[in-house]
Design a protein around this motif. Structure first.
Motif, PDB file in Angstrom:
ATOM      1  N   GLY A   1      21.013  98.021  97.930  1.00  0.00           N
ATOM      2  CA  GLY A   1      20.759  98.930  96.962  1.00  0.00           C
ATOM      3  C   GLY A   1      20.444  98.320  95.375  1.00  0.00           C
ATOM      4  O   GLY A   1      20.716  96.957  95.512  1.00  0.00           O
ATOM      5  N   PHE A   2      20.580  99.144  94.699  1.00  0.00           N
ATOM      6  CA  PHE A   2      19.898  98.762  93.422  1.00  0.00           C
ATOM      7  C   PHE A   2      20.615  99.781  92.179  1.00  0.00           C
ATOM      8  O   PHE A   2      20.261 101.208  92.594  1.00  0.00           O
ATOM      9  N   VAL A   3      20.703  99.388  91.220  1.00  0.00           N
ATOM     10  CA  VAL A   3      21.170 100.415  89.848  1.00  0.00           C
ATOM     11  C   VAL A   3      20.656 100.519  89.202  1.00  0.00           C
ATOM     12  O   VAL A   3      19.977  98.926  88.579  1.00  0.00           O
ATOM     13  N   VAL A   4      20.090 100.863  88.267  1.00  0.00           N
ATOM     14  CA  VAL A   4      19.557 100.613  86.516  1.00  0.00           C
ATOM     15  C   VAL A   4      20.402 102.050  85.974  1.00  0.00           C
ATOM     16  O   VAL A   4      20.577 103.165  86.525  1.00  0.00           O
ATOM     17  N   ALA A   5      20.321 101.253  84.871  1.00  0.00           N
ATOM     18  CA  ALA A   5      21.405 101.934  84.013  1.00  0.00           C
ATOM     19  C   ALA A   5      21.187 101.776  82.566  1.00  0.00           C
ATOM     20  O   ALA A   5      20.339 100.567  81.909  1.00  0.00           O
ATOM     21  N   LYS A   6      22.140 102.463  81.268  1.00  0.00           N
ATOM     22  CA  LYS A   6      21.631 102.266  80.321  1.00  0.00           C
ATOM     23  C   LYS A   6      23.041 101.648  79.543  1.00  0.00           C
ATOM     24  O   LYS A   6      24.041 102.355  79.480  1.00  0.00           O
ATOM     25  N   LEU A   7      22.356 100.478  78.513  1.00  0.00           N
ATOM     26  CA  LEU A   7      23.459 100.514  77.986  1.00  0.00           C
ATOM     27  C   LEU A   7      23.816 100.573  76.410  1.00  0.00           C
ATOM     28  O   LEU A   7      22.760  99.199  75.873  1.00  0.00           O
ATOM     29  N   HIS A   8      24.918 100.847  76.089  1.00  0.00           N
ATOM     30  CA  HIS A   8      24.603 101.321  74.638  1.00  0.00           C
ATOM     31  C   HIS A   8      25.806 100.635  73.679  1.00  0.00           C
ATOM     32  O   HIS A   8      26.535 101.090  74.210  1.00  0.00           O
ATOM     33  N   THR A   9      24.986  99.428  72.738  1.00  0.00           N
ATOM     34  CA  THR A   9      26.605  98.620  72.641  1.00  0.00           C
ATOM     35  C   THR A   9      26.300  98.800  70.404  1.00  0.00           C
ATOM     36  O   THR A   9      25.574  99.641  70.255  1.00  0.00           O
ATOM     37  N   GLU A  10      27.372  98.195  70.146  1.00  0.00           N
ATOM     38  CA  GLU A  10      27.174  98.397  68.566  1.00  0.00           C
ATOM     39  C   GLU A  10      26.310  97.413  68.160  1.00  0.00           C
ATOM     40  O   GLU A  10      25.314  97.402  67.682  1.00  0.00           O
ATOM     41  N   ALA A  11      25.329  96.589  69.166  1.00  0.00           N
ATOM     42  CA  ALA A  11      24.308  95.610  68.742  1.00  0.00           C
ATOM     43  C   ALA A  11      23.183  96.054  68.634  1.00  0.00           C
ATOM     44  O   ALA A  11      21.521  96.097  68.859  1.00  0.00           O
ATOM     45  N   GLY A  12      23.307  97.530  69.701  1.00  0.00           N
ATOM     46  CA  GLY A  12      21.865  98.040  70.309  1.00  0.00           C
ATOM     47  C   GLY A  12      21.727  98.667  71.433  1.00  0.00           C
ATOM     48  O   GLY A  12      22.587  98.555  71.794  1.00  0.00           O
ATOM     49  N   ASP A  13      20.655  99.013  72.273  1.00  0.00           N
ATOM     50  CA  ASP A  13      20.712  99.501  73.666  1.00  0.00           C
ATOM     51  C   ASP A  13      19.983  98.972  74.263  1.00  0.00           C
ATOM     52  O   ASP A  13      18.839  97.745  73.981  1.00  0.00           O
ATOM     53  N   TYR A  14      20.116  98.139  75.606  1.00  0.00           N
ATOM     54  CA  TYR A  14      19.966  97.733  76.646  1.00  0.00           C
ATOM     55  C   TYR A  14      19.528  98.145  78.242  1.00  0.00           C
ATOM     56  O   TYR A  14      20.086  99.534  78.247  1.00  0.00           O
ATOM     57  N   ARG A  15      18.393  97.754  78.792  1.00  0.00           N
ATOM     58  CA  ARG A  15      18.227  98.471  79.961  1.00  0.00           C
ATOM     59  C   ARG A  15      18.915  97.675  80.616  1.00  0.00           C
ATOM     60  O   ARG A  15      18.758  96.612  80.823  1.00  0.00           O
ATOM     61  N   VAL A  16      19.733  97.628  81.470  1.00  0.00           N
ATOM     62  CA  VAL A  16      20.019  97.012  82.950  1.00  0.00           C
ATOM     63  C   VAL A  16      19.708  97.410  84.161  1.00  0.00           C
ATOM     64  O   VAL A  16      19.504  98.450  84.584  1.00  0.00           O
ATOM     65  N   ASN A  17      19.613  96.735  84.825  1.00  0.00           N
ATOM     66  CA  ASN A  17      18.724  96.489  85.915  1.00  0.00           C
ATOM     67  C   ASN A  17      20.142  95.586  86.651  1.00  0.00           C
ATOM     68  O   ASN A  17      20.646  94.312  86.952  1.00  0.00           O
ATOM     69  N   ILE A  18      21.148  96.495  87.834  1.00  0.00           N
ATOM     70  CA  ILE A  18      21.382  95.298  89.519  1.00  0.00           C
ATOM     71  C   ILE A  18      21.308  95.566  90.218  1.00  0.00           C
ATOM     72  O   ILE A  18      21.100  96.994  90.959  1.00  0.00           O
ATOM     73  N   THR A  19      20.604  94.681  91.206  1.00  0.00           N
ATOM     74  CA  THR A  19      20.617  94.578  92.648  1.00  0.00           C
ATOM     75  C   THR A  19      21.890  94.302  93.189  1.00  0.00           C
ATOM     76  O   THR A  19      22.645  93.223  92.909  1.00  0.00           O
ATOM     77  N   TYR A  20      22.198  94.350  94.580  1.00  0.00           N
ATOM     78  CA  TYR A  20      22.985  94.439  95.388  1.00  0.00           C
ATOM     79  C   TYR A  20      22.628  94.408  96.652  1.00  0.00           C
ATOM     80  O   TYR A  20      22.225  95.052  96.997  1.00  0.00           O
ATOM     81  N   LYS A  21      23.703  93.781  97.837  1.00  0.00           N
ATOM     82  CA  LYS A  21      24.089  93.886  99.186  1.00  0.00           C
ATOM     83  C   LYS A  21      25.048  94.697  99.614  1.00  0.00           C
ATOM     84  O   LYS A  21      26.233  94.541  99.060  1.00  0.00           O
ATOM     85  N   ALA A  22      25.133  95.807  99.920  1.00  0.00           N
ATOM     86  CA  ALA A  22      25.837  96.177 101.196  1.00  0.00           C
ATOM     87  C   ALA A  22      27.022  95.481 101.887  1.00  0.00           C
ATOM     88  O   ALA A  22      26.429  95.404 102.738  1.00  0.00           O
ATOM     89  N   ASP A  23      28.430  95.911 102.171  1.00  0.00           N
ATOM     90  CA  ASP A  23      29.077  94.600 102.597  1.00  0.00           C
ATOM     91  C   ASP A  23      30.175  95.514 102.965  1.00  0.00           C
ATOM     92  O   ASP A  23      31.288  95.227 102.130  1.00  0.00           O
ATOM     93  N   ASN A  24      30.441  96.014 104.301  1.00  0.00           N
ATOM     94  CA  ASN A  24      31.539  97.102 103.663  1.00  0.00           C
ATOM     95  C   ASN A  24      32.051  97.952 103.356  1.00  0.00           C
ATOM     96  O   ASN A  24      33.014  97.400 102.230  1.00  0.00           O
ATOM     97  N   ASN A  25      31.330  98.917 102.683  1.00  0.00           N
ATOM     98  CA  ASN A  25      31.220  99.694 102.206  1.00  0.00           C
ATOM     99  C   ASN A  25      31.839  99.290 100.354  1.00  0.00           C
ATOM    100  O   ASN A  25      31.699  99.679  99.190  1.00  0.00           O
ATOM    101  N   THR A  26      31.422  97.827 100.102  1.00  0.00           N
ATOM    102  CA  THR A  26      31.531  96.778  99.217  1.00  0.00           C
ATOM    103  C   THR A  26      30.543  96.257  98.650  1.00  0.00           C
ATOM    104  O   THR A  26      29.569  95.656  99.259  1.00  0.00           O
ATOM    105  N   ALA A  27      29.854  96.730  97.018  1.00  0.00           N
ATOM    106  CA  ALA A  27      29.101  96.678  96.658  1.00  0.00           C
ATOM    107  C   ALA A  27      28.675  94.723  96.155  1.00  0.00           C
ATOM    108  O   ALA A  27      29.018  94.789  95.053  1.00  0.00           O
ATOM    109  N   ILE A  28      28.069  93.453  97.032  1.00  0.00           N
ATOM    110  CA  ILE A  28      28.012  92.467  96.466  1.00  0.00           C
ATOM    111  C   ILE A  28      27.203  91.669  95.589  1.00  0.00           C
ATOM    112  O   ILE A  28      25.597  92.272  95.963  1.00  0.00           O
ATOM    113  N   ILE A  29      26.939  92.176  94.152  1.00  0.00           N
ATOM    114  CA  ILE A  29      26.108  91.832  93.645  1.00  0.00           C
ATOM    115  C   ILE A  29      25.312  90.605  93.591  1.00  0.00           C
ATOM    116  O   ILE A  29      25.637  89.324  93.762  1.00  0.00           O
TER     117      ILE A  29
END
Length: 123
Positions: free
Chosen positions: A89-117
Protein backbone atom coordinates in the motif's frame (compact mmCIF):
# COMPACT_ATOMS: atom_id res chain seq x y z
CA UNK A 1 -32.18 -7.03 -1.74
CA UNK A 2 -31.52 -7.40 2.00
CA UNK A 3 -29.24 -10.36 1.31
CA UNK A 4 -27.29 -8.32 -1.25
CA UNK A 5 -26.82 -5.40 1.17
CA UNK A 6 -25.77 -7.75 3.96
CA UNK A 7 -23.24 -9.42 1.65
CA UNK A 8 -21.83 -6.03 0.65
CA UNK A 9 -21.58 -4.92 4.27
CA UNK A 10 -19.77 -8.13 5.27
CA UNK A 11 -17.41 -7.85 2.32
CA UNK A 12 -16.56 -4.26 3.26
CA UNK A 13 -15.98 -5.26 6.87
CA UNK A 14 -13.70 -8.12 5.82
CA UNK A 15 -11.69 -5.87 3.49
CA UNK A 16 -11.19 -3.29 6.21
CA UNK A 17 -9.79 -5.97 8.52
CA UNK A 18 -7.14 -6.79 5.92
CA UNK A 19 -5.78 -3.24 5.79
CA UNK A 20 -2.32 -2.70 7.25
CA UNK A 21 -2.16 -0.57 10.39
CA UNK A 22 -0.47 2.76 9.60
CA UNK A 23 -1.26 4.46 12.92
CA UNK A 24 2.31 4.08 14.20
CA UNK A 25 3.72 5.57 11.02
CA UNK A 26 1.42 8.59 11.06
CA UNK A 27 2.10 9.14 14.77
CA UNK A 28 5.87 9.13 14.15
CA UNK A 29 5.49 11.87 11.55
CA UNK A 30 3.06 13.90 13.68
CA UNK A 31 5.47 13.88 16.62
CA UNK A 32 8.70 14.06 14.60
CA UNK A 33 10.04 10.93 16.32
CA UNK A 34 11.63 8.65 13.76
CA UNK A 35 12.86 6.19 16.41
CA UNK A 36 9.24 5.02 16.82
CA UNK A 37 9.54 3.55 13.31
CA UNK A 38 11.88 0.80 14.58
CA UNK A 39 10.29 -2.49 13.57
CA UNK A 40 8.26 -0.77 10.85
CA UNK A 41 11.10 -0.45 8.31
CA UNK A 42 12.18 -2.97 5.68
CA UNK A 43 15.79 -4.22 5.79
CA UNK A 44 16.67 -1.54 3.22
CA UNK A 45 14.51 1.41 2.26
CA UNK A 46 14.62 4.16 -0.33
CA UNK A 47 14.68 7.53 1.41
CA UNK A 48 14.33 10.85 -0.38
CA UNK A 49 14.63 14.04 1.66
CA UNK A 50 14.91 17.59 0.32
CA UNK A 51 18.69 17.57 0.86
CA UNK A 52 19.52 13.93 0.03
CA UNK A 53 18.37 10.72 -1.62
CA UNK A 54 19.70 7.34 -0.56
CA UNK A 55 19.02 3.64 -0.22
CA UNK A 56 19.85 2.68 3.33
CA UNK A 57 19.30 0.33 6.23
CA UNK A 58 16.74 1.10 8.92
CA UNK A 59 19.08 2.69 11.48
CA UNK A 60 20.58 5.02 8.88
CA UNK A 61 17.07 6.00 7.73
CA UNK A 62 16.04 6.77 11.30
CA UNK A 63 19.11 8.97 11.79
CA UNK A 64 18.42 10.85 8.53
CA UNK A 65 14.75 11.35 9.45
CA UNK A 66 15.69 12.57 12.93
CA UNK A 67 18.07 15.13 11.35
CA UNK A 68 15.23 16.24 9.07
CA UNK A 69 12.77 16.52 12.00
CA UNK A 70 15.41 18.43 13.99
CA UNK A 71 15.58 21.05 11.24
CA UNK A 72 11.87 20.92 10.33
CA UNK A 73 9.81 20.46 13.50
CA UNK A 74 6.41 18.98 12.54
CA UNK A 75 3.34 21.06 13.35
CA UNK A 76 0.73 18.89 11.60
CA UNK A 77 0.69 15.69 9.55
CA UNK A 78 -2.44 15.04 7.50
CA UNK A 79 -3.06 11.89 5.46
CA UNK A 80 -4.46 12.94 2.09
CA UNK A 81 -4.75 9.47 0.57
CA UNK A 82 -4.18 5.94 1.84
CA UNK A 83 -4.66 2.77 -0.22
CA UNK A 84 -4.03 -0.92 0.36
CA UNK A 85 -3.63 -3.30 -2.55
CA UNK A 86 -3.49 -6.96 -1.48
CA UNK A 87 -0.07 -7.15 0.19
CA UNK A 88 1.19 -3.57 -0.23
CA UNK A 89 0.00 0.00 0.00
CA UNK A 90 0.88 3.65 0.09
CA UNK A 91 0.22 6.86 1.98
CA UNK A 92 0.21 10.37 0.60
CA UNK A 93 0.26 13.09 3.26
CA UNK A 94 0.95 16.75 3.92
CA UNK A 95 3.55 17.62 6.53
CA UNK A 96 3.37 21.17 7.83
CA UNK A 97 6.54 22.21 9.68
CA UNK A 98 7.91 25.41 11.16
CA UNK A 99 10.24 25.59 8.14
CA UNK A 100 7.60 24.99 5.44
CA UNK A 101 5.18 22.50 3.96
CA UNK A 102 6.10 19.14 2.46
CA UNK A 103 4.39 16.34 0.60
CA UNK A 104 5.15 12.88 2.02
CA UNK A 105 4.82 9.65 0.04
CA UNK A 106 5.28 6.35 1.86
CA UNK A 107 5.08 2.90 0.27
CA UNK A 108 4.88 -0.22 2.37
CA UNK A 109 4.42 -3.95 2.30
CA UNK A 110 1.67 -5.41 4.49
CA UNK A 111 2.86 -8.20 6.79
CA UNK A 112 0.29 -9.62 9.23
CA UNK A 113 -1.60 -6.31 9.51
CA UNK A 114 1.70 -4.44 9.99
CA UNK A 115 2.91 -1.88 7.44
CA UNK A 116 6.64 -2.43 6.70
CA UNK A 117 7.95 0.74 5.07
CA UNK A 118 9.82 0.28 1.79
CA UNK A 119 10.22 3.92 0.77
CA UNK A 120 9.74 7.42 2.14
CA UNK A 121 9.81 10.50 -0.05
CA UNK A 122 9.56 13.98 1.46
CA UNK A 123 9.40 16.78 -1.08
Amino acid sequence: MKRFLLTCALLCAFCSLQAADIAGITQAFKEGKAETLVGKLAATIDLALPEQTLTCEGEQAIQALNRFFGQHKPATFTVVHHADKSDNGFVVAKLHTEAGDYRVNITYKADNNTAIIQSIRIE
